[in-house]
Each structure stands twice: as C-alpha cells, then as structure tokens.
Design a protein around this motif. Structure first.
Motif, mmCIF file in Angstrom:
data_model
loop_
_atom_site.group_PDB
_atom_site.id
_atom_site.type_symbol
_atom_site.label_atom_id
_atom_site.label_comp_id
_atom_site.label_asym_id
_atom_site.label_seq_id
_atom_site.Cartn_x
_atom_site.Cartn_y
_atom_site.Cartn_z
ATOM 1 N N ILE A 1 -13.011 29.306 129.566
ATOM 2 C CA ILE A 1 -12.303 28.168 128.983
ATOM 3 C C ILE A 1 -12.770 26.903 129.691
ATOM 4 O O ILE A 1 -12.857 26.857 130.914
ATOM 5 C CB ILE A 1 -10.774 28.323 129.147
ATOM 6 C CG1 ILE A 1 -10.333 29.747 128.812
ATOM 7 C CG2 ILE A 1 -10.035 27.323 128.270
ATOM 8 C CD1 ILE A 1 -8.899 30.047 129.191
ATOM 9 N N ARG A 2 -13.048 25.876 128.901
ATOM 10 C CA ARG A 2 -13.564 24.610 129.437
ATOM 11 C C ARG A 2 -12.498 23.528 129.340
ATOM 12 O O ARG A 2 -11.818 23.404 128.313
ATOM 13 C CB ARG A 2 -14.807 24.181 128.660
ATOM 14 C CG ARG A 2 -15.483 22.931 129.191
ATOM 15 C CD ARG A 2 -16.466 22.384 128.154
ATOM 16 N NE ARG A 2 -17.211 21.230 128.624
ATOM 17 C CZ ARG A 2 -16.746 20.000 128.728
ATOM 18 N NH1 ARG A 2 -15.477 19.749 128.424
ATOM 19 N NH2 ARG A 2 -17.515 19.006 129.144
ATOM 20 N N TYR A 3 -12.370 22.733 130.406
ATOM 21 C CA TYR A 3 -11.400 21.638 130.441
ATOM 22 C C TYR A 3 -12.072 20.392 131.023
ATOM 23 O O TYR A 3 -13.086 20.473 131.717
ATOM 24 C CB TYR A 3 -10.188 21.981 131.312
ATOM 25 C CG TYR A 3 -9.440 23.229 130.918
ATOM 26 C CD1 TYR A 3 -8.522 23.223 129.873
ATOM 27 C CD2 TYR A 3 -9.641 24.427 131.616
ATOM 28 C CE1 TYR A 3 -7.835 24.374 129.528
ATOM 29 C CE2 TYR A 3 -8.947 25.567 131.272
ATOM 30 C CZ TYR A 3 -8.051 25.539 130.224
ATOM 31 O OH TYR A 3 -7.372 26.672 129.887
ATOM 32 N N ASP A 4 -11.434 19.242 130.743
ATOM 33 C CA ASP A 4 -11.767 17.978 131.403
ATOM 34 C C ASP A 4 -10.490 17.434 132.026
ATOM 35 O O ASP A 4 -9.472 17.272 131.338
ATOM 36 C CB ASP A 4 -12.327 16.958 130.405
ATOM 37 C CG ASP A 4 -13.773 17.249 130.043
ATOM 38 O OD1 ASP A 4 -14.367 18.162 130.668
ATOM 39 O OD2 ASP A 4 -14.311 16.593 129.136
ATOM 40 N N PHE A 5 -10.555 17.147 133.329
ATOM 41 C CA PHE A 5 -9.397 16.651 134.068
ATOM 42 C C PHE A 5 -9.587 15.176 134.393
ATOM 43 O O PHE A 5 -10.638 14.767 134.896
ATOM 44 C CB PHE A 5 -9.205 17.433 135.374
ATOM 45 C CG PHE A 5 -8.845 18.882 135.175
ATOM 46 C CD1 PHE A 5 -8.194 19.298 134.031
ATOM 47 C CD2 PHE A 5 -9.141 19.828 136.152
ATOM 48 C CE1 PHE A 5 -7.856 20.618 133.844
ATOM 49 C CE2 PHE A 5 -8.805 21.155 135.980
ATOM 50 C CZ PHE A 5 -8.157 21.554 134.818
ATOM 51 N N HIS A 6 -8.544 14.372 134.141
ATOM 52 C CA HIS A 6 -8.571 12.940 134.421
ATOM 53 C C HIS A 6 -7.440 12.592 135.392
ATOM 54 O O HIS A 6 -6.370 13.209 135.367
ATOM 55 C CB HIS A 6 -8.439 12.131 133.129
ATOM 56 C CG HIS A 6 -9.577 12.356 132.177
ATOM 57 N ND1 HIS A 6 -10.746 11.633 132.224
ATOM 58 C CD2 HIS A 6 -9.712 13.249 131.158
ATOM 59 C CE1 HIS A 6 -11.562 12.054 131.271
ATOM 60 N NE2 HIS A 6 -10.960 13.039 130.609
ATOM 61 N N LEU A 7 -7.696 11.578 136.227
ATOM 62 C CA LEU A 7 -6.754 11.168 137.268
ATOM 63 C C LEU A 7 -6.274 9.743 137.032
ATOM 64 O O LEU A 7 -7.021 8.912 136.479
ATOM 65 C CB LEU A 7 -7.413 11.258 138.646
ATOM 66 C CG LEU A 7 -7.759 12.664 139.151
ATOM 67 C CD1 LEU A 7 -8.598 12.577 140.413
ATOM 68 C CD2 LEU A 7 -6.509 13.477 139.401
ATOM 69 N N PRO A 8 -5.058 9.423 137.479
ATOM 70 C CA PRO A 8 -4.564 8.053 137.334
ATOM 71 C C PRO A 8 -5.184 7.088 138.338
ATOM 72 O O PRO A 8 -5.207 5.876 138.095
ATOM 73 C CB PRO A 8 -3.060 8.192 137.543
ATOM 74 C CG PRO A 8 -2.912 9.407 138.407
ATOM 75 C CD PRO A 8 -4.022 10.323 138.006
ATOM 76 N N GLN A 9 -5.684 7.613 139.467
ATOM 77 C CA GLN A 9 -6.261 6.753 140.494
ATOM 78 C C GLN A 9 -7.351 7.507 141.256
ATOM 79 O O GLN A 9 -7.404 8.734 141.255
ATOM 80 C CB GLN A 9 -5.191 6.252 141.462
ATOM 81 C CG GLN A 9 -4.422 7.348 142.165
ATOM 82 C CD GLN A 9 -3.287 6.829 143.017
ATOM 83 O OE1 GLN A 9 -3.018 5.633 143.050
ATOM 84 N NE2 GLN A 9 -2.602 7.720 143.730
ATOM 85 N N TYR A 10 -8.191 6.750 141.922
ATOM 86 C CA TYR A 10 -9.337 7.305 142.639
ATOM 87 C C TYR A 10 -8.892 7.991 143.928
ATOM 88 O O TYR A 10 -7.943 7.552 144.584
ATOM 89 C CB TYR A 10 -10.333 6.193 142.956
ATOM 90 C CG TYR A 10 -11.492 6.625 143.825
ATOM 91 C CD1 TYR A 10 -12.600 7.239 143.273
ATOM 92 C CD2 TYR A 10 -11.456 6.416 145.211
ATOM 93 C CE1 TYR A 10 -13.669 7.637 144.061
ATOM 94 C CE2 TYR A 10 -12.517 6.813 146.016
ATOM 95 C CZ TYR A 10 -13.619 7.419 145.431
ATOM 96 O OH TYR A 10 -14.676 7.812 146.221
ATOM 97 N N THR A 11 -9.583 9.075 144.285
ATOM 98 C CA THR A 11 -9.376 9.756 145.559
ATOM 99 C C THR A 11 -10.728 9.959 146.229
ATOM 100 O O THR A 11 -11.725 10.262 145.563
ATOM 101 C CB THR A 11 -8.690 11.118 145.370
ATOM 102 O OG1 THR A 11 -9.497 11.956 144.544
ATOM 103 C CG2 THR A 11 -7.321 10.949 144.722
#
Length: 353
Positions: free
Chosen positions: A77-87
């Motif tokens: 299963i393939r996903y794309d994860f997005h973040l609200p801010q940089y780490t």
C-alpha cells in the motif's frame, strides 16, 4: 525476486544475458522513462537513469524482494504523508510507528509489517514523505481498515494529513510478473533525485524497517515439567523455611500404647516456626506429625485407598513433598494441569484434608 532468464537459441555460443521486463503496465497513465538493474534483471522505472538515486533504489528493491521471499503473497500500500510544519529530523515517522504498529498488530496479529519511506521537500515550507507499507496477503486482502488506521495514527502523531493516491495498493502473488512490475514501477518514483537535493546531509532521506508478527508463548507440557524439575526441589523452592523439614520425613520409633510425639530436634523446628507469622505452616507441621503415626508398614500416605494409578501417584507426591510446605491443592493442580475439583473430592474421600 521474479527472474525468468532466457538464453540464445544457439546453444553453442550461449552467453549470460540480462532479462528485460516489458515496459507495459496495467496503469497506462504511469509511464516508465528509465530502467534499473537489480538481480540481473532490467526493471522499468519512472525516473530516467540520470535522475535515479541508486542507493535508495537498491534499498527499495531489496525491501520488496525480502517481502516477496517471506510469504506466498503480500499486500503493498502506498501513501503520501504531509506535515503542518517543518522538522529537522524524522522523529515524526518514529512517533507514527509507535502508534500504528501496536494498533495494526491488534487488528492482524498473524501478519508482519515491512515499511519503506523517503523524505522529500519542494517549495513547501515543510517536508513530506512517500511511504510504502507491505503486509501479509494471507491475512489482509484489502487496505480499507489499514487506511483508516494509518490516517488516524498520522493525524494523532503529527497533526498532518494523508493523501491516498489512485490505485494505491497491489496484491502480489508468487510468480506474478505483471503485478510485481507494476508495483516496482509505481514505487520507483521514491528514488528520484529531484526534491531530495536540498535536504541536509545529516538528515536521513530514506528508511526501512521490518516488524514481525507476534508469536504467542506456548504452555509447557506436563511431561516436560516433570522431567525438568524434580518434585522435591520444586516444593523446597516454595518452602517458607528451606532445608528445615527434612527431619520430619525420617521415621521415628515410639513405644506402643503411647501417643506419637516429636523428637527434640523436631520440637525445636516447630519453636522456630512458631516465632514466625506462619499459622498455616505450623498447622501443617502439626498435622503431619500426627499423620506419621497412622502410616502403614509400606510408609505410603494413601496406601489402602482405591484410586486410579494416575491419582494415586499425584496424591502420594502431593502429601509427601508439597503439603508439608504449605502448598495448596489448587496450586499443585495448576502446576500439573489437573482438575482442582476432582483433586479436592479425592482428598476429602481419603480424609486427608
């Protein structure tokens, strides 16, 4: 890995050849622009040769190859994860796994989980991740429950969002070249150089990990328990005063017509026991001293009682080694996998408790 090599028809001048996997795919909107050599096979991939990150591509193919070799079929299963801010690190992935993996094991306790991820950042202020999750296809056939689990765990761990791409899962069976080619073509997008060049060198750009399924502990069989641990040693280990009851097991000569009495050394042992808050132990020692006077000539606690040989052996063992150490019948039954109700009924019948 699937590898059906073919040679030249001329058997006299055969040379090693590299098998080429066809560029055709079940999804015509995903087109291969390059090829990648893995395990002597040229696989069609999305990035061109000049745009491929060879290290990431090798790690990706190796993760898929190990999953393919470990089971008869698997679900990818393939996903794309997005973040609200940089780490500045990848601890968000660690926090996500700390939530997701235990929850996944509750849903599918017999399935493993192998993950592969890459970190990228374009013009957005925060980085994003491409993520591949591979599980046992014999336990999981469709990713509906897993998708909900992944989305909720990522939101709780990072506050970010998950994007589910079109045709984002693949069920790969043994020797299914078409499905394997489609999967590797799809995830080869992870290994492109673009959007990874701006990442600092001290930050990992990719990662992989395998989470095996949890094996349940097997109960020790009764036969193994008997052979591994001696009866007296086990009772002695639970005895409140180890090594101090040996004198009670030696026969004592007494004159006829007089009540049975403890020897001086036995009385000293009881005095020591009386100084401790062990009423049950003192009571057991006193009753055992009375019982010694009623033993028949063969010195058997249950002699003359009509019992099956199975219960005869257990009753003899319990009253010789365990009962003087204040070990209950129920505890003994748990150790030897006996029925406590039956054991208690036999003890009452024989009038020994």
């Amino acid at each position: 890995m699937i590898n059906s090599k073919t040679g030249s028809l001329d058997s006299t001048n055969q040379e090693p050849v590299i098998n080429n996997i066809t560029r055709g795919t079940v999804y015509p909107d995903i087109r291969a622009k390059g090829e990648f050599l893995y395990d002597d096979v040229l696989w069609p991939v999305m990035p061109e040769e000049s745009q491929q990150d060879v290290k990431i591509m090798n790690s990706l193919f190796k993760a898929v190859d190990r999953t393919y070799a470990s089971c008869s079929r698997f679900l990818a299963i393939r996903y794309d994860f997005h973040l609200p801010q940089y780490t500045a690190d990848n601890r968000v992935i660690t926090r996500f796994h700390q939530l997701m993996i235990p929850a996944f094991r509750k849903l599918y306790s017999k399935s493993f989980a192998r993950v592969f991820w890459v970190r990228e950042q374009n013009k957005a202020p925060a980085q994003h991740y491409h993520y591949l999750l591979m599980v046992d296809g014999n336990c999981v056939r469709h990713p509906l429950k897993i998708n909900k689990l992944v989305e909720s765990c990522w939101k709780i761990a990072t506050g970010g969002t998950v994007w589910f791409p079109k045709h984002g899962y693949y069920l790969i069976r043994k020797n299914d070249t078409e499905a394997m080619t489609a999967l590797l073509l799809r995830v080869s997008y992870f290994a492109k150089r673009h959007s990874k060049e701006g990442i600092a060198k001290d930050i990992a750009r990719s990662g992989a990990r395998h989470y095996p399924y949890l094996k349940k502990d097997k109960h020790t069989k009764t036969a193994q328990l008997r052979t591994q641990i001696a009866d007296f040693d086990r009772a002695q280990a639970h005895c409140p005063i180890p090594g101090k009851l040996d004198s009670l097991f030696t026969p004592v000569e007494h004159s006829a017509g007089k009540p049975t009495a403890l020897t001086l050394s036995d009385s000293q042992q009881l005095d020591k026991a009386a100084s401790l808050p062990m009423k049950a132990l003192r009571r057991a020692l006193q009753r055992f001293s009375m019982l010694k006077g009623r033993l028949p000539d063969d010195n058997s606690v249950v002699a003359g009682t009509k019992l099956k040989p199975h219960w005869q052996r257990h009753l003899e063992r319990y009253y010789r080694y365990y009962w003087p150490c204040n070990i209950s019948v129920s505890q003994y039954c748990r150790w030897y996998y006996l029925n406590p109700s039956t054991a208690a009924a036999i003890c009452v019948t024989t009038r020994l408790i």
